[in-house]
Write a protein that holds these residues in place. Structure first.
Motif, PDB file in Angstrom:
ATOM      1  N   PRO A   1     -10.152 -14.650  -0.463  1.00 46.48           N
ATOM      2  CA  PRO A   1     -11.440 -14.886  -1.126  1.00 46.48           C
ATOM      3  C   PRO A   1     -11.912 -13.686  -1.947  1.00 46.48           C
ATOM      4  N   PHE A   2     -11.682 -12.466  -1.432  1.00 48.01           N
ATOM      5  CA  PHE A   2     -12.138 -11.287  -2.173  1.00 48.01           C
ATOM      6  C   PHE A   2     -11.302 -11.028  -3.432  1.00 48.01           C
ATOM      7  N   CYS A   3     -10.135 -11.692  -3.540  1.00 47.64           N
ATOM      8  CA  CYS A   3      -9.295 -11.573  -4.741  1.00 47.64           C
ATOM      9  C   CYS A   3      -9.493 -12.742  -5.699  1.00 47.64           C
ATOM     10  N   SER A   4     -10.513 -13.544  -5.466  1.00 47.51           N
ATOM     11  CA  SER A   4     -10.768 -14.690  -6.330  1.00 47.51           C
ATOM     12  C   SER A   4     -11.008 -14.227  -7.774  1.00 47.51           C
ATOM     13  N   PRO A   5     -10.531 -14.984  -8.763  1.00 45.96           N
ATOM     14  CA  PRO A   5     -10.706 -14.582 -10.168  1.00 45.96           C
ATOM     15  C   PRO A   5     -12.162 -14.431 -10.586  1.00 45.96           C
ATOM     16  N   ASP A   6     -13.076 -15.110  -9.884  1.00 44.64           N
ATOM     17  CA  ASP A   6     -14.487 -15.026 -10.265  1.00 44.64           C
ATOM     18  C   ASP A   6     -15.228 -13.899  -9.556  1.00 44.64           C
ATOM     19  N   LYS A   7     -14.512 -13.102  -8.748  1.00 43.06           N
ATOM     20  CA  LYS A   7     -15.128 -11.976  -8.048  1.00 43.06           C
ATOM     21  C   LYS A   7     -14.912 -10.681  -8.842  1.00 43.06           C
ATOM     22  N   LYS A   8     -15.694  -9.674  -8.509  1.00 43.00           N
ATOM     23  CA  LYS A   8     -15.530  -8.363  -9.115  1.00 43.00           C
ATOM     24  C   LYS A   8     -14.135  -7.833  -8.822  1.00 43.00           C
ATOM     25  N   SER A   9     -13.537  -7.142  -9.789  1.00 42.04           N
ATOM     26  CA  SER A   9     -12.189  -6.607  -9.613  1.00 42.04           C
ATOM     27  C   SER A   9     -12.127  -5.725  -8.374  1.00 42.04           C
ATOM     28  N   THR A  10     -11.105  -5.962  -7.549  1.00 44.42           N
ATOM     29  CA  THR A  10     -10.958  -5.185  -6.324  1.00 44.42           C
ATOM     30  C   THR A  10      -9.491  -5.057  -5.974  1.00 44.42           C
ATOM     31  N   TYR A  11      -9.202  -4.421  -4.859  1.00 42.07           N
ATOM     32  CA  TYR A  11      -7.825  -4.139  -4.447  1.00 42.07           C
ATOM     33  C   TYR A  11      -7.456  -4.943  -3.221  1.00 42.07           C
ATOM     34  N   ASN A  12      -6.168  -4.969  -2.923  1.00 40.38           N
ATOM     35  CA  ASN A  12      -5.652  -5.588  -1.707  1.00 40.38           C
ATOM     36  C   ASN A  12      -4.475  -4.769  -1.208  1.00 40.38           C
ATOM     37  N   GLY A  13      -4.263  -4.791   0.117  1.00 38.88           N
ATOM     38  CA  GLY A  13      -3.137  -4.084   0.707  1.00 38.88           C
ATOM     39  C   GLY A  13      -1.884  -4.938   0.682  1.00 38.88           C
ATOM     40  N   VAL A  14      -0.932  -4.612  -0.172  1.00 38.30           N
ATOM     41  CA  VAL A  14       0.315  -5.379  -0.282  1.00 38.30           C
ATOM     42  C   VAL A  14       1.365  -4.502  -0.958  1.00 38.30           C
ATOM     43  N   ILE A  15       2.620  -4.686  -0.592  1.00 41.22           N
ATOM     44  CA  ILE A  15       3.734  -3.955  -1.211  1.00 41.22           C
ATOM     45  C   ILE A  15       4.405  -4.882  -2.208  1.00 41.22           C
ATOM     46  N   SER A  16       4.574  -4.431  -3.436  1.00 37.41           N
ATOM     47  CA  SER A  16       5.120  -5.289  -4.489  1.00 37.41           C
ATOM     48  C   SER A  16       6.591  -5.612  -4.232  1.00 37.41           C
ATOM     49  N   ASP A  17       7.023  -6.730  -4.788  1.00 37.72           N
ATOM     50  CA  ASP A  17       8.428  -7.144  -4.650  1.00 37.72           C
ATOM     51  C   ASP A  17       9.369  -6.108  -5.262  1.00 37.72           C
ATOM     52  N   ARG A  18       8.946  -5.493  -6.364  1.00 37.41           N
ATOM     53  CA  ARG A  18       9.810  -4.485  -7.003  1.00 37.41           C
ATOM     54  C   ARG A  18      10.050  -3.308  -6.061  1.00 37.41           C
ATOM     55  N   GLN A  19       8.999  -2.880  -5.359  1.00 35.17           N
ATOM     56  CA  GLN A  19       9.171  -1.779  -4.409  1.00 35.17           C
ATOM     57  C   GLN A  19      10.087  -2.163  -3.261  1.00 35.17           C
ATOM     58  N   LEU A  20       9.917  -3.371  -2.774  1.00 38.86           N
ATOM     59  CA  LEU A  20      10.764  -3.816  -1.664  1.00 38.86           C
ATOM     60  C   LEU A  20      12.224  -3.880  -2.092  1.00 38.86           C
ATOM     61  N   GLU A  21      12.466  -4.299  -3.330  1.00 38.56           N
ATOM     62  CA  GLU A  21      13.834  -4.306  -3.859  1.00 38.56           C
ATOM     63  C   GLU A  21      14.365  -2.884  -3.949  1.00 38.56           C
ATOM     64  N   TRP A  22      13.531  -1.967  -4.467  1.00 34.66           N
ATOM     65  CA  TRP A  22      13.946  -0.566  -4.550  1.00 34.66           C
ATOM     66  C   TRP A  22      14.228   0.000  -3.164  1.00 34.66           C
ATOM     67  N   LEU A  23      13.342  -0.278  -2.202  1.00 33.20           N
ATOM     68  CA  LEU A  23      13.511   0.291  -0.873  1.00 33.20           C
ATOM     69  C   LEU A  23      14.798  -0.207  -0.220  1.00 33.20           C
ATOM     70  N   ALA A  24      15.122  -1.477  -0.407  1.00 32.30           N
ATOM     71  CA  ALA A  24      16.380  -1.999   0.137  1.00 32.30           C
ATOM     72  C   ALA A  24      17.560  -1.252  -0.459  1.00 32.30           C
ATOM     73  N   ASN A  25      17.503  -1.004  -1.772  1.00 32.84           N
ATOM     74  CA  ASN A  25      18.589  -0.259  -2.428  1.00 32.84           C
ATOM     75  C   ASN A  25      18.619   1.195  -1.976  1.00 32.84           C
ATOM     76  N   ASP A  26      17.443   1.773  -1.766  1.00 34.82           N
ATOM     77  CA  ASP A  26      17.348   3.157  -1.305  1.00 34.82           C
ATOM     78  C   ASP A  26      17.944   3.297   0.101  1.00 34.82           C
ATOM     79  N   LEU A  27      17.511   2.429   1.015  1.00 40.54           N
ATOM     80  CA  LEU A  27      17.951   2.535   2.410  1.00 40.54           C
ATOM     81  C   LEU A  27      19.438   2.231   2.574  1.00 40.54           C
ATOM     82  N   ALA A  28      20.016   1.502   1.618  1.00 45.28           N
ATOM     83  CA  ALA A  28      21.452   1.210   1.692  1.00 45.28           C
ATOM     84  C   ALA A  28      22.278   2.489   1.645  1.00 45.28           C
ATOM     85  N   ASN A  29      21.680   3.580   1.165  1.00 45.99           N
ATOM     86  CA  ASN A  29      22.385   4.858   1.055  1.00 45.99           C
ATOM     87  C   ASN A  29      21.955   5.866   2.127  1.00 45.99           C
TER      88      ASN A  29
END
Length: 645
Positions: free
Chosen positions: A277-305
């Protein structure tokens, strides 16, 4: 005559030896870029910078097997130190510093291990963002030196410096700066700032960096929700000023047998993206706690080494899970389950900030709301919420050093963590500013008198908020003497509340009266999936008393008027009026690290000693002793005027 190659080799060996014996021989330098046609690829060499000029000179050797990333793919350098990666229009190209090596730092001890590529630069942003970088250089070379560091070292962790003003940066200087200047940092290899390095005003970054540089230890930053470009329209641009001032939003580096990973788990704006609800398009711009898919892809590649037995220390700003905001989606990590899956089977330690609390969460611990909000029912690995340099946002009356006391939300004093690493093992210690390592707790009395007082205080705050011009029903003075207990207090049920600032579910806590047989204390939270236990019976009496009355709210002067009346915190929020409490959500009505032990009701009148003792998960024992009095009834606590009439 010695060959150039042999001279280079000797220089590298001597440089490593020198660094092992003289940590103050700081390696100042930068990443090398060579202009030309990149041909759509990121290319370059990771090399040993024998003469420390940040340039790949003839005779200097490339380093094999070093991780280099574009923020998605990860490659290892070849035998000649060369790498090649796909190029993207908006990316951070960075090297993962290998163990036993150091990257250059700038004058403020900020590691220089990355190149920002953003062809057109940022949109128009208040604090500048990223200037257009233009086409990718033909070569981007990463210099390293051998630093002689081993597998035994420590790092200092600072949560939420969050200075909004230059006045508050003075408090940072008198805490972080003063501590670093007076500390032996020879075995300290990193300072990690767990996000909210600044408090919205990103023009303060240069001064923050200069204060941290006093310790002459590399500073590693985590981006927080107050480090954002709030005028950015998309998450892709929201950390651009942070990237310019510090570096990548996510990255990794190795020291000893520890692989450090930093993640960006602040999505801004989340509006129209995340299903809250706090991320609704009609609400004031705000943040949320989430890790992006790009980071998760990078982390998988990082940890492989990364070898399976190497300790992973993973830092983010918003907690993966937190007791403080256990039922709130915004203040935990939405997709923690994906991160937990990547780390499964590995030794791991999570570090975060954000809540301005210390929380030592061990594997298997669980609270109401975690499964719903993080998709993980119980803690899969050790997590530490690292407290805040700013405490309760620099709010409240000042201490002997002229810095606001700012007792934190779960009762801990302002401070920082020291983590001592030995191979893949570690020991974590919380230290209050100006305190000693053996100071790990405080103790106070939860008596009927305290509970009656606290009910009045909390009812007032809930009704009027804070600050308020309405006179509060009670102040700290109405508690009279917290360490004086009447016979009625003892008979009505009084217990000792022991707040162990870095306490965990494995901590053992006891009290002893006048050196008698110890009485075991029980933690007020079990960590077995229950709801938060809150209210006067679960409050920390000492912390609540400290938070109840802030005299500086009433400060006024004729000279500067409103500019210096009361005090300001956050983005200029004014605390003016009568001396009153902090806001309700800032008060220590509950705690994840509070223990309770009942006092005997038959204690004789007189002065007594109470020793609280805790043994932590590493077998270390700490004591804290106070004196208190038992009286038949409370004596007159003010001037006995009747004796003079």
């Amino acid at each position: 005559m010695l060959s150039r190659k042999l001279l280079t080799t000797l220089a590298v060996l001597l440089a490593g030896t020198a660094m092992a014996h003289a940590k103050d021989a700081t390696y100042v330098g930068s990443v090398e870029t060579i202009s030309g046609d990149a041909g759509g690829k990121a290319r370059g060499t990771v090399f040993l910078d024998a003469n420390r000029n940040s340039r790949l000179d003839n005779g200097e050797s490339g380093i094999e097997g070093v991780m280099v990333s574009n923020g998605r793919e990860v490659v290892l350098t070849g035998a000649d130190g060369k790498y090649e990666l796909p190029a993207y229009d908006d990316m951070n190209l960075f090297v993962t510093k290998p163990a036993g090596h150091a990257t250059p730092v700038d004058k403020d001890m900020i590691p220089q291990f990355n190149y920002i590529h953003k062809v057109a630069g940022s949109p128009d942003l208040r604090f500048g963002g990223i200037k257009p970088t233009g086409p990718l250089p033909a070569q981007i070379n990463f210099p390293l030196i051998a630093d002689g560091s081993g597998s035994s070292f420590d790092c200092l962790i600072f949560g939420d410096v969050q200075a909004y003003t230059n006045r508050e940066l003075g408090y940072v200087r008198e805490t972080v700066g003063k501590m670093l200047a007076n500390r032996d940092n020879q075995k300290t290899e990193c300072l990690i700032y767990a996000g909210d390095v600044a408090g919205d005003d990103l023009s303060l970054y240069p001064r923050i960096k200069a204060i941290g540089a006093v310790g002459r230890v590399p500073q590693y930053w985590v981006g927080g929700n107050h480090d954002l470009d709030f005028d950015a329209k998309s998450d892709a641009d929201s950390f651009d000023t942070f990237r310019t001032e510090w570096g990548p939003e996510y990255y990794s580096f190795d020291i000893g047998n520890v692989h450090f990973v930093t993640l960006d788990n602040v999505r801004y704006p989340c509006n129209g993206v995340d299903p809250h609800p706090f991320c609704s398009p009609d609400k004031k711009s705000t943040y949320n706690g989430v890790i992006s898919d790009r980071q998760l892809e990078w982390l998988a590649n990082d940890l492989a080494n990364v070898p399976q037995d190497k300790l992973i220390v993973i830092s983010a700003h918003i907690p993966f899970q937190t007791f403080t905001d256990n039922t709130a989606a915004k203040h935990q990590t939405d997709n923690f389950d994906k991160l937990a899956a990547l780390l499964e089977g590995r030794p791991a330690l999570g570090l975060s900030g954000h809540t301005h609390t210390t929380e030592n969460i061990l594997p298997g611990e669980d609270y109401e709301g975690w499964e719903k909000n993080t998709k993980v029912p119980s803690a899969p690995f050790h997590q530490i919420v690292t407290g805040a340099v700013s405490g309760s946002w620099w709010a409240g009356d000042v201490n002997d050093d002229g810095v606001p006391r700012s007792t934190q939300r779960l009762g801990s004093p302002r401070g920082y963590y020291q983590i001592a690493f030995d191979g893949s093992d570690y020991v974590d210690t919380y230290l209050k500013f100006g305190g000693e390592e053996n100071e790990q707790m405080h103790a106070s009395f939860n008596s009927p008198r305290f509970r009656d007082w606290a009910k009045d205080l909390l009812a007032y705050v809930d009704l009027y908020g804070a600050p308020s011009d309405v006179l509060p029903p009670v102040t700290v003075n109405d508690l009279f003497d917290q360490n004086m207990l009447t016979r009625a207090d003892l008979q009505g049920g009084t217990w000792v509340a022991v707040n162990v600032w870095n306490g965990s579910k494995e901590s053992k806590v006891s009290i002893s009266i006048n050196g008698s047989e110890p009485i075991a204390a029980k933690r007020t939270q079990d960590g077995t999936g229950e709801a938060k236990r809150s209210g006067v019976e679960y409050a920390d009496p000492l912390a609540l008393a400290q938070q109840s009355t802030n005299g500086s709210m009433a400060f006024k002067s004729a000279k500067n008027g409103e500019a210096t009346d009361g005090f300001n915190t956050w983005t200029g929020v004014e605390w003016r009026g009568v001396p009153g409490p902090l806001q309700s959500w800032m008060l220590t009505k509950n705690s994840q690290h509070l223990w309770r032990a009942d006092l005997p009701a038959d204690l004789p009148a007189g002065v007594h000693t109470l020793t609280a003792q805790t043994t932590d998960r590493y077998g270390r024992t700490f004591d804290h002793t106070i004196t208190f009095e038992v009286v038949e009834q409370m004596p007159q606590m003010t001037w006995q005027k009747d004796l003079w009439d």
